[in-house]
Design a protein around this motif. Structure first.
Motif, short mmCIF file in Angstrom:
data_model
loop_
_atom_site.label_atom_id
_atom_site.label_comp_id
_atom_site.label_asym_id
_atom_site.label_seq_id
_atom_site.Cartn_x
_atom_site.Cartn_y
_atom_site.Cartn_z
N PHE A 143 0.81 -1.21 0.00
CA PHE A 143 0.00 0.00 0.00
C PHE A 143 0.85 1.26 0.00
O PHE A 143 1.89 1.32 0.64
CB PHE A 143 -0.93 0.01 1.22
CG PHE A 143 -1.92 -1.12 1.21
CD1 PHE A 143 -2.94 -1.16 0.28
CD2 PHE A 143 -1.80 -2.15 2.12
CE1 PHE A 143 -3.85 -2.20 0.25
CE2 PHE A 143 -2.70 -3.21 2.11
CZ PHE A 143 -3.72 -3.24 1.17
N SER A 148 0.25 5.60 0.58
CA SER A 148 -0.63 6.40 1.42
C SER A 148 -2.02 6.49 0.78
O SER A 148 -3.04 6.28 1.44
CB SER A 148 -0.04 7.79 1.62
OG SER A 148 -0.91 8.60 2.36
N ALA A 171 -3.87 3.05 0.70
CA ALA A 171 -4.31 2.65 2.04
C ALA A 171 -5.56 3.43 2.43
O ALA A 171 -6.51 2.87 2.98
CB ALA A 171 -3.19 2.88 3.06
N LEU A 200 -7.69 6.02 8.47
CA LEU A 200 -6.36 5.41 8.43
C LEU A 200 -5.52 5.92 9.58
O LEU A 200 -5.49 7.12 9.86
CB LEU A 200 -5.68 5.76 7.10
CG LEU A 200 -4.25 5.26 6.94
CD1 LEU A 200 -4.21 3.74 6.87
CD2 LEU A 200 -3.62 5.88 5.69
N PHE A 204 0.15 2.43 7.97
CA PHE A 204 0.21 1.35 7.00
C PHE A 204 1.66 1.02 6.70
O PHE A 204 2.55 1.85 6.87
CB PHE A 204 -0.53 1.71 5.71
CG PHE A 204 0.20 2.75 4.90
CD1 PHE A 204 1.07 2.37 3.87
CD2 PHE A 204 0.05 4.10 5.18
CE1 PHE A 204 1.77 3.32 3.15
CE2 PHE A 204 0.74 5.05 4.46
CZ PHE A 204 1.60 4.66 3.45
N ILE A 234 -2.52 -2.58 7.38
CA ILE A 234 -3.14 -1.28 7.61
C ILE A 234 -3.69 -1.27 9.04
O ILE A 234 -4.28 -2.26 9.47
CB ILE A 234 -4.29 -1.01 6.61
CG1 ILE A 234 -3.74 -0.88 5.19
CG2 ILE A 234 -5.07 0.24 7.00
CD1 ILE A 234 -4.81 -0.71 4.12
#
Length: 154
Positions: free
Chosen positions: A9, A11, A14, A76, A79, A84
């Motif tokens: 991932f 940014s 994610a 979020l 990650f 995550i």
């Protein structure tokens, strides 16, 4: 079956994965949501341990049968690679009309096809008055212009 975005991932991917998970859970459709997990996915949800897609579907059906007018926001936290971490809050009421807000953290691990292999959730909840509710949108997907968790200080 592939469930983009796929690991590793970035940014942006994610953030997209978290929003897709939020959208799925806000659909309150157990069979649809269960497809985001591997056939042998392992969960820890509070003190309950769930293994396998069919068990996940049954768990979600039980959950949403008693957590009425469920609305969830995920955000979020961190990650790396195929993992995550998210924080979340959701509001619901029971069949007696008592409202609750739950807060929690989840750690997720994905396989190469973007299916969630592990989900570890820690959740705390408390009763709230209906007037204390913060999540006001029609049932289903949270509108893009609705504030997120950070806005509420959660």
């Amino acid at each position: 079956m592939s469930r983009p975005p796929l690991p590793p991932f970035s940014s942006q991917s994610a953030i997209e994965k978290v929003r897709l998970a939020e959208d799925g859970w806000n659909s309150r459709n157990p069979s649809k949501v269960a497809l985001a997990y591997t056939e042998d996915s392992q969960w820890r949800n509070r003190a309950e341990f769930v293994t396998g897609r069919s068990a996940i579907e049954a768990f979600l059906a039980r959950k949403w049968a008693k957590e009425l007018d469920y609305r969830l926001i995920k955000e979020l936290w961190a990650f790396t690679g195929n993992r995550i971490a998210v924080r979340f809050a959701y509001e619901y009421h029971d069949d007696s009309g008592n409202w609750f807000r739950a807060y929690g953290n989840e750690n997720w691990e994905f396989d190469d096809d973007g299916l969630m292999r592990y989900r570890h959730a820690s959740i705390n909840e408390h009763p709230i008055d209906a007037a204390e509710r913060k999540f006001h949108w029609p049932l289903g997907r949270r509108p893009d212009d609705h504030p997120g968790l950070s806005h509420f200080g959660f």
